[in-house]
Design a protein around this motif. Structure first.
Motif, PDB file in Angstrom:
ATOM      1  N   ARG A 196      -6.399  -3.235  12.438  1.00  0.00           N
ATOM      2  CA  ARG A 196      -6.628  -3.916  11.158  1.00  0.00           C
ATOM      3  C   ARG A 196      -8.103  -4.074  10.810  1.00  0.00           C
ATOM      4  N   GLU A 219       1.103  -5.725   4.847  1.00  0.00           N
ATOM      5  CA  GLU A 219       0.398  -4.657   5.537  1.00  0.00           C
ATOM      6  C   GLU A 219       1.309  -3.929   6.518  1.00  0.00           C
ATOM      7  N   SER A 273      -9.227  -3.017   0.849  1.00  0.00           N
ATOM      8  CA  SER A 273      -8.713  -3.804  -0.279  1.00  0.00           C
ATOM      9  C   SER A 273      -9.033  -5.283  -0.115  1.00  0.00           C
ATOM     10  N   ARG A 274      -8.920  -5.767   1.114  1.00  0.00           N
ATOM     11  CA  ARG A 274      -9.232  -7.172   1.369  1.00  0.00           C
ATOM     12  C   ARG A 274     -10.711  -7.455   1.081  1.00  0.00           C
ATOM     13  N   GLU A 321      -0.936   3.960   4.670  1.00  0.00           N
ATOM     14  CA  GLU A 321      -1.878   3.270   5.541  1.00  0.00           C
ATOM     15  C   GLU A 321      -2.190   4.143   6.748  1.00  0.00           C
ATOM     16  N   TRP A 377       0.841  -1.200   0.000  1.00  0.00           N
ATOM     17  CA  TRP A 377       0.000   0.000   0.000  1.00  0.00           C
ATOM     18  C   TRP A 377       0.875   1.248   0.000  1.00  0.00           C
ATOM     19  N   SER A 436      -5.962  -1.317   3.946  1.00  0.00           N
ATOM     20  CA  SER A 436      -5.803  -2.739   3.644  1.00  0.00           C
ATOM     21  C   SER A 436      -7.096  -3.507   3.879  1.00  0.00           C
TER      22      SER A 436
END
Length: 263
Positions: A88, A115, A98-99, A83, A80, A95
């Motif tokens: 998380r 990450e 994106s996941r 961030e 990335w 992230s």
């Protein structure tokens, strides 16, 4: 094909689609085409992702493409550009977005998803930035400080910021480190980790994706060669290609001859 050359000799291309939805589909198609080409003969592909609504929209569009089942994702590594230094499972986390949009749907080794550490994982903000720089260095070719991304996605703010490189702040001009901590960010949340300009610009292809009339001014300044210290998007430059993917609203100030209708 119409293109705009900068004083440094690189070329900036503008690609326009009517709406954000159509733009996301177009960029997703180009992205998967590039990953297929890169991995076809067993080569690794390092991809740098971005957050924001369009970053997620592009990945969501890619998730609907049948080609995702044909790619050897063990050859692909995701990073990335910046961030948010939050947990998380925080919705602000790039992230996580994106996941949810794509990565969790792929058959990809977890160690290929790189990450930034979260606050509860024992590292301070400064240590998280240092650790991310060290992780990049692990995947650099011999003699290089970091890997060259096959594609580096960047969002652009109305102020012209990219990643968490905001105008007229010291992070914009840093060149001797791969990742930096950001405090008191002009845009919340206040604490972030960002890659620096040399890492982003080491990418073979830098793709800036932006939509909306509020981005038109930043796009115009970036194309006009404004100072990257004041308009960080103006300093984004891929080694092979630099493409601004925009919708019609964002392109309102772009001269027709600067638009590439074939890419």
């Amino acid at each position: 094909m119409s293109q705009m050359a900068t004083a440094q000799g690189s070329v900036k291309t503008v690609v326009v689609e009517p709406t954000p939805a159509e733009l996301a589909v177009h960029v997703a198609d180009r992205f998967l085409t590039r990953v297929v080409a890169r991995t076809r003969n067993g080569r690794l592909a390092h991809i740098c992702l971005t957050g924001g609504s369009m970053g997620g929209a592009v990945l969501s569009a890619a998730a609907k493409d049948e080609r995702i089942g044909e790619i050897d994702w063990s050859l692909v590594h995701f990073w990335w550009g910046d961030e948010r230094f939050v947990e998380r499972d925080d919705p602000d986390r790039n992230s996580l977005q994106s996941r949810q949009a794509l990565l969790d749907r792929l058959e990809i080794p977890e160690q290929n998803i790189h990450e930034v550490a979260a606050p509860s994982e024992g590292l301070s903000l400064d240590e998280a930035a240092t650790a991310y720089a060290e992780e990049l260095a692990r995947f650099a070719k011999s003699g290089e400080p970091w890997p060259s991304f096959a594609v580096c996605f960047l969002g652009v703010g109305p102020d012209g910021h990219i990643a968490s490189l905001f105008p007229d702040r010291p992070e914009v001009t840093a060149t001797d480190v791969a990742a930096l901590p950001v405090r008191n960010s002009p845009k919340p949340p206040p604490e972030r980790v960002t890659l620096t300009r040399p890492v982003l610009n080491a990418a073979k292809r830098v793709w800036l994706v932006l939509t909306g009339a509020d981005k038109a001014s930043a796009l115009g300044l970036a194309l006009a060669g404004a100072s990257y210290a004041s308009v960080p998007a103006a300093g984004a430059k891929g080694r092979r290609r630099t493409v601004f993917f925009v919708d019609e609203a964002a392109a309102s100030q772009v001269a027709p001859e600067l638009i590439d209708r074939d890419y």
